[in-house]
Design a protein around this motif. Sequence first.
Motif, mmCIF file in Angstrom:
data_model
loop_
_atom_site.group_PDB
_atom_site.id
_atom_site.type_symbol
_atom_site.label_atom_id
_atom_site.label_comp_id
_atom_site.label_asym_id
_atom_site.label_seq_id
_atom_site.Cartn_x
_atom_site.Cartn_y
_atom_site.Cartn_z
ATOM 1 N N LYS A 120 -1.614 6.457 7.857
ATOM 2 C CA LYS A 120 -2.963 6.683 8.391
ATOM 3 C C LYS A 120 -3.329 5.575 9.377
ATOM 4 C CE LYS A 120 -7.688 7.603 7.019
ATOM 5 N NZ LYS A 120 -8.635 7.781 5.921
ATOM 6 N N CYS B 111 -1.262 5.558 3.189
ATOM 7 C CA CYS B 111 -2.236 4.628 3.766
ATOM 8 C C CYS B 111 -1.672 3.977 5.033
ATOM 9 C CB CYS B 111 -2.611 3.569 2.739
ATOM 10 S SG CYS B 111 -3.830 2.382 3.308
ATOM 11 N N LYS C 17 0.847 -1.185 0.000
ATOM 12 C CA LYS C 17 0.000 0.000 0.000
ATOM 13 C C LYS C 17 0.886 1.240 0.000
ATOM 14 C CE LYS C 17 -3.283 -2.448 2.897
ATOM 15 N NZ LYS C 17 -2.457 -3.587 3.178
ATOM 16 N N TRP D 252 -8.029 -2.596 -1.392
ATOM 17 C CA TRP D 252 -6.750 -3.319 -1.422
ATOM 18 C C TRP D 252 -6.947 -4.828 -1.509
ATOM 19 C CZ3 TRP D 252 -3.512 0.082 -2.798
ATOM 20 C CH2 TRP D 252 -3.625 1.393 -2.334
ATOM 21 N N THR E 226 -11.603 -4.072 1.599
ATOM 22 C CA THR E 226 -11.324 -2.728 1.093
ATOM 23 C C THR E 226 -10.863 -2.842 -0.357
ATOM 24 O OG1 THR E 226 -8.988 -2.747 1.709
ATOM 25 C CG2 THR E 226 -10.558 -1.993 3.398
#
Length: 151
Positions: free
Chosen positions: A98, A95, A91, A130, A128
Amino acid sequence: MESYLPYFLIFIGVGLIIFLTSLILRATKSKSWEKTSGVLLDKGTRLHISRDIITKNIDWKSIHIDVQYEYEVDGKIYISKRVTFSDMVNKPMSCLNKLLNEYLSTNKIIVYYNPKNHGDSVLFPGATIWNFTPMITGVIFISAGIFLLNS
């Protein structure tokens, strides 16, 4: 002599998509799992570096969240490392930051655990974007196999 490469590519692509679909189904089911409180034991990032064996040059780098937490269910302590059902996907750093800074900024956390297998847990349930992006790789394998079969 007939080449088995197209069939191999299709097989790998289909296998990858089946695996990822089962992971997405598990992620979706995790939204209805039981919750309990937990404690972060460790958190941070881990840098993976791949080097070429011959030249020793860096081929690629990836950064992953490295988390360990414990939680208790029915008097038994469990330890886990799974943050999401897409932990194996690379990722963007934004991300990861976060997740680390906003969601894992405290030691007290909520853990979602599988009621049928208490050792199976996740911090952020559900699927998600991802979870879906690696399917592109499976489609590429299948497409390459079909292309080779037709050429």
